[in-house]
Design a protein around this motif. Sequence first.
Motif, PDB file in Angstrom:
ATOM      1  N   SER A  85       0.830  -1.204   0.000  1.00 60.44           N
ATOM      2  CA  SER A  85       0.000   0.000   0.000  1.00 60.44           C
ATOM      3  C   SER A  85       0.864   1.254   0.000  1.00 60.44           C
ATOM      4  N   ALA A  86       1.971   1.203   0.750  1.00 56.93           N
ATOM      5  CA  ALA A  86       2.886   2.344   0.778  1.00 56.93           C
ATOM      6  C   ALA A  86       3.467   2.606  -0.601  1.00 56.93           C
ATOM      7  N   LEU A  87       3.798   1.540  -1.314  1.00 55.91           N
ATOM      8  CA  LEU A  87       4.350   1.674  -2.664  1.00 55.91           C
ATOM      9  C   LEU A  87       3.331   2.305  -3.607  1.00 55.91           C
ATOM     10  N   LEU A  88       2.112   1.795  -3.587  1.00 58.54           N
ATOM     11  CA  LEU A  88       1.072   2.326  -4.470  1.00 58.54           C
ATOM     12  C   LEU A  88       0.778   3.795  -4.165  1.00 58.54           C
ATOM     13  N   ASP A  89       0.726   4.121  -2.880  1.00 57.00           N
ATOM     14  CA  ASP A  89       0.454   5.509  -2.498  1.00 57.00           C
ATOM     15  C   ASP A  89       1.611   6.429  -2.888  1.00 57.00           C
ATOM     16  N   LEU A 184      -3.941   8.457 -13.729  1.00 56.18           N
ATOM     17  CA  LEU A 184      -3.457   8.076 -12.403  1.00 56.18           C
ATOM     18  C   LEU A 184      -4.209   6.854 -11.880  1.00 56.18           C
ATOM     19  N   ARG A 185      -5.509   6.799 -12.151  1.00 56.43           N
ATOM     20  CA  ARG A 185      -6.279   5.611 -11.753  1.00 56.43           C
ATOM     21  C   ARG A 185      -5.773   4.383 -12.501  1.00 56.43           C
ATOM     22  N   ASP A 186      -5.525   4.546 -13.796  1.00 58.35           N
ATOM     23  CA  ASP A 186      -5.025   3.424 -14.590  1.00 58.35           C
ATOM     24  C   ASP A 186      -3.642   2.983 -14.115  1.00 58.35           C
ATOM     25  N   LEU A 187      -2.828   3.953 -13.701  1.00 52.60           N
ATOM     26  CA  LEU A 187      -1.488   3.629 -13.221  1.00 52.60           C
ATOM     27  C   LEU A 187      -1.563   2.755 -11.975  1.00 52.60           C
ATOM     28  N   ARG A 188      -2.445   3.098 -11.058  1.00 53.97           N
ATOM     29  CA  ARG A 188      -2.590   2.296  -9.837  1.00 53.97           C
ATOM     30  C   ARG A 188      -3.074   0.887 -10.171  1.00 53.97           C
ATOM     31  N   LEU A 189      -4.025   0.797 -11.087  1.00 53.54           N
ATOM     32  CA  LEU A 189      -4.526  -0.508 -11.509  1.00 53.54           C
ATOM     33  C   LEU A 189      -3.411  -1.327 -12.160  1.00 53.54           C
ATOM     34  N   LEU A 190      -2.641  -0.675 -13.022  1.00 47.63           N
ATOM     35  CA  LEU A 190      -1.541  -1.355 -13.707  1.00 47.63           C
ATOM     36  C   LEU A 190      -0.514  -1.890 -12.716  1.00 47.63           C
ATOM     37  N   LEU A 191      -0.167  -1.073 -11.726  1.00 50.92           N
ATOM     38  CA  LEU A 191       0.829  -1.505 -10.749  1.00 50.92           C
ATOM     39  C   LEU A 191       0.309  -2.649  -9.889  1.00 50.92           C
ATOM     40  N   ASN A 192      -0.969  -2.609  -9.553  1.00 48.54           N
ATOM     41  CA  ASN A 192      -1.551  -3.719  -8.801  1.00 48.54           C
ATOM     42  C   ASN A 192      -1.414  -5.021  -9.579  1.00 48.54           C
ATOM     43  N   ARG A 193      -1.687  -4.951 -10.883  1.00 45.06           N
ATOM     44  CA  ARG A 193      -1.570  -6.152 -11.719  1.00 45.06           C
ATOM     45  C   ARG A 193      -0.109  -6.576 -11.852  1.00 45.06           C
TER      46      ARG A 193
END
Length: 204
Positions: A85-89, A184-193
């Motif tokens: 979570s820290a990484l994504l934030d 930015l939303r897509d970036l978070r989704l991409l990183l989660n994947r």
Amino acid sequence: MRKVDPAQYRAKRRHIMMAAAPLFAAHGLDGTSTARIREAAGVSSGTLFHYFPSKRAVFVALLTDDDNGDAQRLAAARDRDDPRSALLDLVEELAAPAASPVAAGLVMEALRQAGKDAELAAALEADSDLELEALTHLVSRSVREGGADPVLDARATAVWIQTIIGALFLRAATETGFDAPAQLRDLRLLLNRLLGGTGPRTER
């Protein structure tokens, strides 16, 4: 001799920097005169040169001064309990300024100037290295704690993340109608994947 209030000094310096930022973003360093900076900030020539010896000094300060507490933010992210979570934030925080045309323009001008200014290039590289170190640390912790795919190489993954953030700024500065919030939303989704693993999915 009158004592200088450090807080007032920093505030005045910051005021001049913020007045100059949109000028540098729109016209570049070479296309921005000290007279335009002085007029935008509403200060005299004497005041301007009291705080900055040159327009280049204003430009460099905009890119390297840590008035926003970047070092503290990186340290705080490294120490959070949930590294994924820290990484994504943290990635979201690093990429968020791309939503500002001024910030995106400054980044592009910084890249142009760094190509012919070794001192500026070194300062920008030092900042980039600090970010890369924090990203690498968080990816590594995520892998160790089951929050990311164990096959990921922490350093290589962090480099890719930095590259994607840089691409966002490039697109923001060059694409008409760039939708930063959606990206930015897509970036978070991409990183989660990309991270995979068994950590919590905080897509939003």
